[in-house]
Scaffold this active site. Structure first.
Site, PDB file in Angstrom:
ATOM      1  N   GLN A 138     106.586 -25.767  60.042  1.00 56.84           N
ATOM      2  CA  GLN A 138     106.849 -26.542  58.825  1.00 56.84           C
ATOM      3  C   GLN A 138     106.611 -25.665  57.602  1.00 56.84           C
ATOM      4  O   GLN A 138     105.478 -25.278  57.321  1.00 56.84           O
ATOM      5  CB  GLN A 138     105.872 -27.735  58.802  1.00 56.84           C
ATOM      6  CG  GLN A 138     105.956 -28.596  57.575  1.00 56.84           C
ATOM      7  CD  GLN A 138     104.775 -29.558  57.503  1.00 56.84           C
ATOM      8  OE1 GLN A 138     103.719 -29.309  58.089  1.00 56.84           O
ATOM      9  NE2 GLN A 138     104.941 -30.652  56.803  1.00 56.84           N
ATOM     10  N   GLY A 139     107.663 -25.350  56.869  1.00 60.40           N
ATOM     11  CA  GLY A 139     107.536 -24.484  55.686  1.00 60.40           C
ATOM     12  C   GLY A 139     107.526 -25.303  54.410  1.00 60.40           C
ATOM     13  O   GLY A 139     108.530 -25.349  53.692  1.00 60.40           O
ATOM     14  N   TYR A 140     106.417 -25.945  54.133  1.00 56.38           N
ATOM     15  CA  TYR A 140     106.279 -26.724  52.899  1.00 56.38           C
ATOM     16  C   TYR A 140     105.417 -25.962  51.886  1.00 56.38           C
ATOM     17  O   TYR A 140     105.867 -25.596  50.819  1.00 56.38           O
ATOM     18  CB  TYR A 140     105.610 -28.077  53.191  1.00 56.38           C
ATOM     19  CG  TYR A 140     106.493 -29.174  53.734  1.00 56.38           C
ATOM     20  CD1 TYR A 140     107.689 -28.898  54.388  1.00 56.38           C
ATOM     21  CD2 TYR A 140     106.126 -30.505  53.611  1.00 56.38           C
ATOM     22  CE1 TYR A 140     108.481 -29.914  54.888  1.00 56.38           C
ATOM     23  CE2 TYR A 140     106.915 -31.533  54.110  1.00 56.38           C
ATOM     24  CZ  TYR A 140     108.091 -31.224  54.748  1.00 56.38           C
ATOM     25  OH  TYR A 140     108.860 -32.245  55.238  1.00 56.38           O
ATOM     26  N   SER A 141     104.124 -25.732  52.251  1.00 52.35           N
ATOM     27  CA  SER A 141     103.143 -25.206  51.285  1.00 52.35           C
ATOM     28  C   SER A 141     103.499 -23.802  50.811  1.00 52.35           C
ATOM     29  O   SER A 141     104.046 -22.994  51.564  1.00 52.35           O
ATOM     30  CB  SER A 141     101.749 -25.153  51.912  1.00 52.35           C
ATOM     31  OG  SER A 141     101.409 -26.403  52.413  1.00 52.35           O
ATOM     32  N   SER A 173     101.517 -23.276  60.090  1.00 54.26           N
ATOM     33  CA  SER A 173     100.962 -23.330  61.449  1.00 54.26           C
ATOM     34  C   SER A 173     102.020 -22.876  62.445  1.00 54.26           C
ATOM     35  O   SER A 173     103.187 -23.254  62.325  1.00 54.26           O
ATOM     36  CB  SER A 173     100.545 -24.763  61.812  1.00 54.26           C
ATOM     37  OG  SER A 173      99.675 -25.292  60.841  1.00 54.26           O
ATOM     38  N   GLU A 256     103.807 -36.872  59.990  1.00 52.08           N
ATOM     39  CA  GLU A 256     102.716 -35.903  60.092  1.00 52.08           C
ATOM     40  C   GLU A 256     101.360 -36.610  60.022  1.00 52.08           C
ATOM     41  O   GLU A 256     100.456 -36.311  60.789  1.00 52.08           O
ATOM     42  CB  GLU A 256     102.831 -34.861  58.974  1.00 52.08           C
ATOM     43  CG  GLU A 256     101.719 -33.825  59.036  1.00 52.08           C
ATOM     44  CD  GLU A 256     101.915 -32.676  58.052  1.00 52.08           C
ATOM     45  OE1 GLU A 256     102.700 -32.837  57.098  1.00 52.08           O
ATOM     46  OE2 GLU A 256     101.261 -31.642  58.243  1.00 52.08           O
TER      47      GLU A 256
HETATM   48  C1  LIG Z   1      94.995 -27.252  59.634  1.00 47.10           C
HETATM   49  C2  LIG Z   1      96.045 -27.108  58.572  1.00 47.10           C
HETATM   50  C3  LIG Z   1      97.368 -26.939  58.960  1.00 47.10           C
HETATM   51  C4  LIG Z   1      98.362 -26.788  57.984  1.00 47.10           C
HETATM   52  N1  LIG Z   1      99.641 -26.563  58.422  1.00 47.10           N
HETATM   53  C5  LIG Z   1     100.620 -26.430  57.496  1.00 47.10           C
HETATM   54  C6  LIG Z   1     101.962 -26.167  57.932  1.00 47.10           C
HETATM   55  O1  LIG Z   1     102.244 -26.033  59.121  1.00 47.10           O
HETATM   56  N2  LIG Z   1     102.924 -26.060  56.998  1.00 47.10           N
HETATM   57  C7  LIG Z   1     102.651 -26.206  55.659  1.00 47.10           C
HETATM   58  O2  LIG Z   1     103.601 -26.145  54.872  1.00 47.10           O
HETATM   59  N3  LIG Z   1     101.388 -26.403  55.202  1.00 47.10           N
HETATM   60  C8  LIG Z   1     100.357 -26.515  56.112  1.00 47.10           C
HETATM   61  N4  LIG Z   1      99.059 -26.711  55.684  1.00 47.10           N
HETATM   62  C9  LIG Z   1      98.775 -26.714  54.242  1.00 47.10           C
HETATM   63  C10 LIG Z   1      98.353 -28.072  53.718  1.00 47.10           C
HETATM   64  O3  LIG Z   1      99.442 -28.961  53.644  1.00 47.10           O
HETATM   65  C11 LIG Z   1      97.692 -27.838  52.344  1.00 47.10           C
HETATM   66  O4  LIG Z   1      96.521 -27.066  52.582  1.00 47.10           O
HETATM   67  C12 LIG Z   1      97.308 -29.124  51.660  1.00 47.10           C
HETATM   68  O5  LIG Z   1      98.461 -29.809  51.264  1.00 47.10           O
HETATM   69  C13 LIG Z   1      96.381 -28.871  50.442  1.00 47.10           C
HETATM   70  O6  LIG Z   1      96.981 -27.963  49.550  1.00 47.10           O
HETATM   71  P1  LIG Z   1      96.193 -26.656  49.002  1.00 47.10           P
HETATM   72  O7  LIG Z   1      95.618 -25.961  50.208  1.00 47.10           O
HETATM   73  O8  LIG Z   1      97.140 -25.908  48.139  1.00 47.10           O
HETATM   74  O9  LIG Z   1      94.981 -27.210  48.157  1.00 47.10           O
HETATM   75  P2  LIG Z   1      94.994 -27.676  46.605  1.00 47.10           P
HETATM   76  O10 LIG Z   1      96.192 -28.491  46.342  1.00 47.10           O
HETATM   77  O11 LIG Z   1      94.732 -26.477  45.774  1.00 47.10           O
HETATM   78  O12 LIG Z   1      93.733 -28.634  46.608  1.00 47.10           O
HETATM   79  C14 LIG Z   1      92.394 -28.139  46.544  1.00 47.10           C
HETATM   80  C15 LIG Z   1      91.467 -29.344  46.289  1.00 47.10           C
HETATM   81  O13 LIG Z   1      91.812 -29.981  45.052  1.00 47.10           O
HETATM   82  C16 LIG Z   1      92.057 -31.361  45.249  1.00 47.10           C
HETATM   83  N5  LIG Z   1      93.158 -31.838  44.367  1.00 47.10           N
HETATM   84  C17 LIG Z   1      94.328 -31.196  44.119  1.00 47.10           C
HETATM   85  N6  LIG Z   1      95.099 -31.952  43.281  1.00 47.10           N
HETATM   86  C18 LIG Z   1      94.390 -33.109  43.026  1.00 47.10           C
HETATM   87  C19 LIG Z   1      94.652 -34.293  42.273  1.00 47.10           C
HETATM   88  N7  LIG Z   1      95.791 -34.472  41.604  1.00 47.10           N
HETATM   89  N8  LIG Z   1      93.692 -35.256  42.261  1.00 47.10           N
HETATM   90  C20 LIG Z   1      92.528 -35.109  42.929  1.00 47.10           C
HETATM   91  N9  LIG Z   1      92.223 -34.019  43.662  1.00 47.10           N
HETATM   92  C21 LIG Z   1      93.137 -33.029  43.733  1.00 47.10           C
HETATM   93  C22 LIG Z   1      92.489 -31.461  46.722  1.00 47.10           C
HETATM   94  O14 LIG Z   1      92.264 -32.753  47.259  1.00 47.10           O
HETATM   95  C23 LIG Z   1      91.584 -30.427  47.373  1.00 47.10           C
HETATM   96  O15 LIG Z   1      90.301 -30.951  47.604  1.00 47.10           O
HETATM   97  C24 LIG Z   1      98.039 -26.827  56.612  1.00 47.10           C
HETATM   98  C25 LIG Z   1      96.703 -26.971  56.215  1.00 47.10           C
HETATM   99  C26 LIG Z   1      95.714 -27.093  57.184  1.00 47.10           C
HETATM  100  C27 LIG Z   1      94.289 -27.205  56.723  1.00 47.10           C
END
Ligand SMILES: Cc1cc2nc3c(=O)[nH]c(=O)nc-3n(C[C@H](O)[C@H](O)[C@H](O)COP(=O)(O)OP(=O)(O)OC[C@H]3O[C@@H](n4cnc5c(N)ncnc54)[C@H](O)[C@@H]3O)c2cc1C
Length: 406
Positions: A138-141, A173, A256
């Site tokens: 999944q290429g989202y982040s 992942s 998901e």
């Molecule tokens: C086990 C695992 C598997 C994953 N697999 C994939 C994958 O296969 N493909 C993919 O694309 N991504 C994947 N991800 C990424 C995942 O979707 C992101 O880590 C997640 O969406 C959080 O984004 P970030 O890491 O950029 O954190 P940030 O967005 O930087 O957030 C950091 C902190 O700030 C808080 N925060 C941010 N904005 C707000 C707001 N507006 N209000 C309140 N709090 C806020 C968050 O809750 C968090 O605590 C995976 C992550 C994990 C941990």
């Protein structure tokens, strides 16, 4: 709420048992140790072997597997019946037979393709994905676009019959094992940010894709960075309308959340902690007799029961053909944080022994306690961090005012 199965459902259970006996032998069980692990909820979906594929095909033909998927795409095509679906999972797991593959492709992309894909896309990808022949990531982040996903910047520019894609994905992942990626790409840079994204299917072998593993604190490298440098993707690889990828992606995100958090995961983790408290001696007595540990277990069990009854509520709603609404949104947040709290207690009960590595003689739970503790922490973040889930529940579930946005 009636928690007993009717006679018809009990008869259905007997039929399923007989089917499994006829199609999955003791030798098959012995030859597929990874499936036993999956039955315990550990391990990811192994690349499927011939016997498991044959079993899944037979089960789909019988209407026992991939029940929501039309027969034309290799599914079981049955009317929705969450009680039958539950019985099937219970029986398949009890017999250590292959269950439905539940990785990103089958669990997240297939429902999206069925809802938004073209006929060609469904024919090309649904069955091969369900059987594990094509594996997906999944290429989202992206760096700077996780919770605020709509800020993503990886771009796709149409040149003739191809999109030329440039940018970077992160936290992807299983990208090293995947054959294909479903990705969100900015194709309309002049549109408002939610309207400028397309949902693309990208072959991971295409020239210009560079996958680099990211080492985690538990030593594993489940995640990757994916760099895309002038990657040429056929024009017809867009799922849904061009520029409508944000709306298509919601279907994947809903699937998901259901994949990540559920009551049975919380129950399995909790039962493991109780067994550990019974086996472990603290100051010459079983840990389960310690009043502080009993207190913490009681507190956690009440939360596990709440998750289970919330699950029954969802089951009842979906048996009536309704969407679970708020109860569905709560599940991922509640069960992923609960599983983490349970594994924290298991670490406390084991004390120093929790640090013993896999393979060490006295390591509790085969040395997997620390890994589970870290993994459950990560599961709470994957698919949407807890703060974001709370915002979604507050805004969409409870109708609270929107969180101030930048
Ligand atoms: C086990 C695992 C598997 C994953 N697999 C994939 C994958 O296969 N493909 C993919 O694309 N991504 C994947 N991800 C990424 C995942 O979707 C992101 O880590 C997640 O969406 C959080 O984004 P970030 O890491 O950029 O954190 P940030 O967005 O930087 O957030 C950091 C902190 O700030 C808080 N925060 C941010 N904005 C707000 C707001 N507006 N209000 C309140 N709090 C806020 C968050 O809750 C968090 O605590 C995976 C992550 C994990 C941990």
């Amino acid at each position: 709420m009636n928690l007993k199965y009717s006679k018809d459902y009990q008869r259905f259970r007997e039929e399923v048992r007989q089917f499994i006996k006829d199609h999955w032998t003791e030798e098959d069980v012995a030859a597929n140790p990874q499936l036993s692990e999956m039955a315990q909820g550990l391990g990811s979906s192994p690349r499927t072997d011939e016997r498991a594929t044959a079993f899944r095909r037979a089960a789909a033909e019988r209407g026992y597997m991939y029940r929501h998927v039309p027969r034309a795409y290799g599914g079981g095509e049955q009317a929705p019946d969450p009680l039958k679906a539950t019985i099937l999972v219970e029986e398949l797991k009890a017999a250590k037979a292959p269950v439905e593959l539940m990785s990103q492709g089958p669990a997240m992309l297939v429902p999206t393709l069925l809802a938004h894909g073209t006929e060609e896309q469904k024919k090309q990808y649904v069955e091969s994905t369900l059987l594990g022949h094509v594996r997906w990531c999944q290429g989202y982040s992206e760096p700077g676009a996780g919770s605020d996903l709509a800020s993503l910047r990886t771009s796709g520019v149409l040149e003739g019959d191809h999109w030329v894609v440039n940018g970077q994905k992160i936290w992807t992942s299983n990208a090293r094992e995947a054959d294909m990626m479903f990705a969100l790409i900015r194709t309309e840079p002049d549109e408002p940010k939610h309207d400028g994204i397309s949902y693309l299917l990208i072959d991971m072998k295409t020239q210009g894709i560079d996958v680099r593993p990211l080492r985690q604190m538990d030593g594993d490298a489940h995640f990757n960075e994916v760099f895309l440098d002038n990657v040429r993707v056929p024009r017809d690889s867009v799922v849904g309308e061009r520029g409508q990828g944000w709306y298509v992606s919601r279907s994947t995100l809903k699937a998901e959340r259901a994949l990540i958090g559920n009551a049975s995961m919380a129950r399995r983790t909790f039962d493991g902690a109780v067994a550990l408290a019974q086996m472990t001696q603290v100051r010459g007595r079983p840990a389960i007799e310690d009043p502080v540990i009993r207190d913490r277990l009681t507190d956690l069990e009440s939360r596990v029961l709440a998750a289970e009854y919330n699950g029954f509520r969802l089951l009842t709603e979906s048996a009536k053909g309704h969407d679970g609404g708020l109860a569905g949104l709560v599940t991922k947040l509640h069960t992923s944080t609960l599983a983490h709290d349970v594994s924290k207690l298991a670490m406390n009960i084991s004390s120093d022994a929790a640090m013993l590595a896999p393979g060490e003689e006295h390591a509790p739970f085969a040395g997997m306690l620390v890994q589970s503790y870290i993994m459950y922490y990560a599961l709470a973040i994957g698919g949407g961090a807890p703060n974001i889930q709370r915002n979604v529940i507050g805004e969409r579930g409870l109708g609270l005012p929107r969180d101030p946005r930048r």
